[in-house]
Scaffold this motif. Structure first.
Motif, short mmCIF file in Angstrom:
data_model
loop_
_atom_site.label_atom_id
_atom_site.label_comp_id
_atom_site.label_asym_id
_atom_site.label_seq_id
_atom_site.Cartn_x
_atom_site.Cartn_y
_atom_site.Cartn_z
N LEU A 70 0.02 7.12 -6.31
CA LEU A 70 -1.13 8.01 -6.33
C LEU A 70 -0.70 9.47 -6.21
N LEU A 87 -6.37 1.04 -4.31
CA LEU A 87 -5.61 1.57 -3.18
C LEU A 87 -5.37 0.50 -2.12
N ILE A 126 0.81 -1.21 0.00
CA ILE A 126 0.00 0.00 0.00
C ILE A 126 0.85 1.27 0.00
N ILE A 129 -7.26 5.95 5.25
CA ILE A 129 -7.76 5.46 3.96
C ILE A 129 -9.07 6.17 3.62
N MET A 137 -6.10 2.65 -11.07
CA MET A 137 -5.89 3.61 -10.00
C MET A 137 -7.11 4.52 -9.82
N VAL A 139 -10.36 8.15 -6.86
CA VAL A 139 -9.47 7.03 -6.59
C VAL A 139 -10.28 5.75 -6.38
N ARG A 185 1.71 2.03 -3.54
CA ARG A 185 0.54 2.52 -4.27
C ARG A 185 0.22 3.96 -3.86
N LEU A 186 0.41 4.26 -2.60
CA LEU A 186 0.18 5.63 -2.14
C LEU A 186 1.15 6.59 -2.81
#
Length: 121
Positions: free
Chosen positions: A9, A62, A2, A47, A69, A57, A5-6
């Protein structure tokens, strides 16, 4: 994971970590920095704040890395731009390229093993 992925993003949104943190109601970016560097795992409320601050998103992406995404255009709360769609496509292409590379490595290793075993028979 995660935290990666953050980071993707934040990069895709083209914002600084501090700006991202402020969109979540944080005065400073320390919590987000700790999450990005794997020192903290994001809690449920974090989150939730991300998904409220950035409704475009995709929560599945996420949380689990599944799907795109950003939400699709036919989703009522998603205002996705052409640029975001291109980023999604680039990311999917990158993932596919990585998978193909991994499969090729596995295939090469299996061929070597088969040849080694074939020589013993």
């Amino acid at each position: 994971m995660i935290h990666s992925r953050l980071q993707e993003l934040i990069d895709a949104l083209n914002v600084s970590v501090l700006e991202f943190a402020r969109q979540l109601g944080e005065r400073r970016g320390e919590k987000v920095y700790h999450i990005l560097h794997g020192r903290l795992k994001p809690r449920y409320d974090t989150i939730e704040k991300i998904l409220l601050a950035y409704p475009q998103v995709n929560a599945d992406w996420l949380l689990r890395g599944e799907g795109l995404m950003f939400k699709q255009l036919n989703s009522p709360s998603a205002a996705i731009t052409t640029e975001e769609r291109l980023r999604n496509m680039e990311f999917l292409l990158f993932q596919l390229t990585e998978r193909v590379s991994l499969l090729q490595e596995t295939n090469d290793q299996l061929l070597v093993e088969l040849r080694r075993l074939g020589g013993k028979l």
